[in-house]
Design an enzyme around this catalytic site. Sequence first.
Site, PDB file in Angstrom:
ATOM      1  N   ASP A  22       0.788  -1.233   0.000  1.00  0.00           N
ATOM      2  CA  ASP A  22       0.000   0.000   0.000  1.00  0.00           C
ATOM      3  C   ASP A  22       0.823   1.286   0.000  1.00  0.00           C
ATOM      4  OD1 ASP A  22      -2.019  -1.851   0.337  1.00  0.00           O
ATOM      5  OD2 ASP A  22      -2.973  -0.785   1.993  1.00  0.00           O
ATOM      6  N   ASP A  23       0.159   2.351  -0.403  1.00  0.00           N
ATOM      7  CA  ASP A  23       0.581   3.754  -0.224  1.00  0.00           C
ATOM      8  C   ASP A  23       1.604   4.251  -1.242  1.00  0.00           C
ATOM      9  OD1 ASP A  23      -1.067   3.483   1.937  1.00  0.00           O
ATOM     10  OD2 ASP A  23       0.363   4.164   3.445  1.00  0.00           O
ATOM     11  N   HIS A  56      -6.373   3.244  -3.832  1.00  0.00           N
ATOM     12  CA  HIS A  56      -6.207   3.568  -2.397  1.00  0.00           C
ATOM     13  C   HIS A  56      -6.527   5.050  -2.160  1.00  0.00           C
ATOM     14  CE1 HIS A  56      -5.099   2.210   1.530  1.00  0.00           C
ATOM     15  NE2 HIS A  56      -3.928   2.789   1.596  1.00  0.00           N
ATOM     16  N   HIS A 102      -5.644   9.601   0.904  1.00  0.00           N
ATOM     17  CA  HIS A 102      -5.440   8.710   2.040  1.00  0.00           C
ATOM     18  C   HIS A 102      -6.054   9.291   3.324  1.00  0.00           C
ATOM     19  CE1 HIS A 102      -3.496   5.752   4.695  1.00  0.00           C
ATOM     20  NE2 HIS A 102      -3.278   5.059   3.605  1.00  0.00           N
ATOM     21  N   HIS A 157       3.800  -2.020   3.063  1.00  0.00           N
ATOM     22  CA  HIS A 157       3.749  -0.666   2.500  1.00  0.00           C
ATOM     23  C   HIS A 157       5.005  -0.375   1.683  1.00  0.00           C
ATOM     24  CE1 HIS A 157       0.791  -0.350   5.767  1.00  0.00           C
ATOM     25  NE2 HIS A 157       0.242   0.606   5.044  1.00  0.00           N
TER      26      HIS A 157
HETATM   27 ZN   LIG Z   1      -2.698   3.090   3.236  1.00  0.00          ZN
END
Ligand SMILES: [Zn+2]
Length: 272
Positions: A87-88, A138, A142, A234
């Site tokens: 993620d991210d 995503h 955020h 991440h």
């Molecule tokens: Zn995230």
Amino acid sequence: MRRMGKYTAHVAVLASAVGISLAAWGATALVGEDERAAPAAGGAAAPKLPAQRAGGADKPARPTIRVPEGIAHAAEAGGRAVNITIDDGPDPRWTPKMLDILKEHDVKAVFCMIGPQAQRHPDLVKRVVAEGHRLCDHTMTHDTTMDRKSVAYQKQQILDARKLIEEAAGGAEVQYYRAPGGAFTPDSRKVAAAAGMRPLGWNVDTKDFERPGAAAIVATVKDELSNGPTILFHDGGGDRSQSVAALREVLPWLKGQGRTFGFPVRTAPDTP
Ligand SMILES: [Zn+2]
């Protein structure tokens, strides 16, 4: 020179035809899967689509599939399969390192991307797709409190990001939606599913975001894998060197445990 010139021109025509059909394919998907996403559909191109589709594009028109609104955790392949989710990102410092490790171990993963970062790093998004991984939305910013905001806000966060990620990917489909911090709502799940993106949860939070040390991240995977097959890492949001080091250890360990690697369920029910 003249022959070369003709040849080059011919290739250019072919290339542009492919470009047009690819672009049409992307637009078809946007229009076909979510009519409510009209601003994202690239309006003017839409009326030409049926003719271009009939004209023998290499890619078949994307089938209209029903994506459940329930949050997915299970592995498509079932059995001993696990799902690596990251993620991210994308992030120019960390994403290539994660991709290198995945490639080295022949493991496919899901990358949950922030829309504007995908827009800034289309080369990374294209590499993710080219190496066989799947894309996940995503959101734009955020916002982990988006579950307490209006439906219109949630919808914009989700659909704007999908548009940027899909554009950066050159039209590849965004197949999942993961709410920041797990801030799903029934409405956001509905918006995502209607746009072809399966809400995606996780079973093992490695806590790598908090940088507890690579050894602690690896230990969390070992301790919590009995929770279920979907593991969260991440590749963005700060220094991810521990995440990289942990992934490098976790993949061979999982293989040693007889685990295989795949993707989370997308169209199937979330059966454990
Ligand atoms: Zn995230």
